[in-house]
Design an enzyme around this catalytic site. Structure first.
Site, PDB file in Angstrom:
ATOM      1  N   ASP A  20     -16.877  23.495  57.726  1.00  0.00           N
ATOM      2  CA  ASP A  20     -17.693  24.126  56.988  1.00  0.00           C
ATOM      3  C   ASP A  20     -18.216  23.112  55.798  1.00  0.00           C
ATOM      4  O   ASP A  20     -17.397  22.581  54.714  1.00  0.00           O
ATOM      5  CB  ASP A  20     -17.188  25.351  56.164  1.00  0.00           C
ATOM      6  CG  ASP A  20     -18.181  25.643  54.952  1.00  0.00           C
ATOM      7  OD1 ASP A  20     -19.264  25.934  55.551  1.00  0.00           O
ATOM      8  OD2 ASP A  20     -17.581  26.539  54.031  1.00  0.00           O
ATOM      9  N   ASP A  33     -13.596  28.154  51.271  1.00  0.00           N
ATOM     10  CA  ASP A  33     -14.145  27.064  52.128  1.00  0.00           C
ATOM     11  C   ASP A  33     -13.391  26.842  53.431  1.00  0.00           C
ATOM     12  O   ASP A  33     -14.000  26.583  54.647  1.00  0.00           O
ATOM     13  CB  ASP A  33     -14.241  25.746  51.414  1.00  0.00           C
ATOM     14  CG  ASP A  33     -15.243  25.832  50.387  1.00  0.00           C
ATOM     15  OD1 ASP A  33     -16.609  26.012  50.719  1.00  0.00           O
ATOM     16  OD2 ASP A  33     -14.969  25.721  49.166  1.00  0.00           O
ATOM     17  N   GLU A  40     -20.813  24.124  61.142  1.00  0.00           N
ATOM     18  CA  GLU A  40     -21.844  25.065  60.391  1.00  0.00           C
ATOM     19  C   GLU A  40     -22.974  24.235  60.002  1.00  0.00           C
ATOM     20  O   GLU A  40     -22.992  23.273  59.571  1.00  0.00           O
ATOM     21  CB  GLU A  40     -21.154  25.916  59.405  1.00  0.00           C
ATOM     22  CG  GLU A  40     -22.251  26.928  58.881  1.00  0.00           C
ATOM     23  CD  GLU A  40     -21.685  27.954  57.804  1.00  0.00           C
ATOM     24  OE1 GLU A  40     -22.563  28.224  56.922  1.00  0.00           O
ATOM     25  OE2 GLU A  40     -20.434  28.352  58.081  1.00  0.00           O
TER      26      GLU A  40
END
Length: 173
Positions: free
Chosen positions: A7, A138, A66
């Site tokens: 991420d 996160d 992502e």
């Protein structure tokens, strides 16, 4: 198979590592690469070196990142894209295949609702991986990316392997 999910963020980049055996997904590790303030090149270097260290430590077979969404602030979107580029560069330099998923795809795969909030994603990651506590936000997002790849992406890789093909350094080989 071991999957590394990422991420990306310009200040905090989350990572999550899971092992997949058949339909079983098990937690290996997760954490965050935090960049101190300072100039952008210095933060990019921290992300690049941090992801390289995670790859060297956990030796993933596949990776998933992502995708960047465009938000109201173009400068923030640009910074996020540069952080994402640093993470992808570290993966490609390590010779790993890189899959990409939108936040909508990740939320849909993990929660079943593409508009789920961060808390719902964290809760489902905790349940799916049978964790004692909720991972840092996160890191939970990165684990969700890895879980999404386990659900969607690994099938495509298996099909390539059946035909004697693979992805090396981001290219079909």
């Amino acid at each position: 198979m071991r999957i590394l999910g990422i991420d990306p963020g310009s200040r905090v980049t989350g990572f999550g590592v899971i092992d997949v055996t058949g339909q079983n997904r098990s937690y290996v590790a997760s954490g965050c690469i935090k960049t101190a303030g300072g100039d952008l090149p210095g933060r990019i270097k921290v992300i690049l070196e941090g992801i390289a260290e995670v790859v060297a430590t956990y030796r993933p077979d596949q990776t998933a990142v992502e995708q960047v969404f465009v938000n109201v602030n173009p400068a923030s979107t640009l910074l996020l894209g540069q952080a994402r580029g640093a993470a992808i560069s570290a993966l490609v330099l390590a010779g790993l295949p890189v899959a990409e998923y939108t936040a909508l795809q990740v939320k849909q795969a993990v929660v079943g609702n593409g508009h789920a909030d961060k808390e719902q994603v964290g809760h489902m990651v905790q349940r799916l991986l049978r964790l004692n506590g909720a991972p840092q936000a996160d890191a939970a997002d990165a684990l969700a990316v890895a879980l999404t790849h386990a659900q969607h992406g690994s099938g495509a890789m298996k099909q390539l392997a059946l035909h004697g093909l693979s992805i090396k350094r981001g290219r079909l080989a």
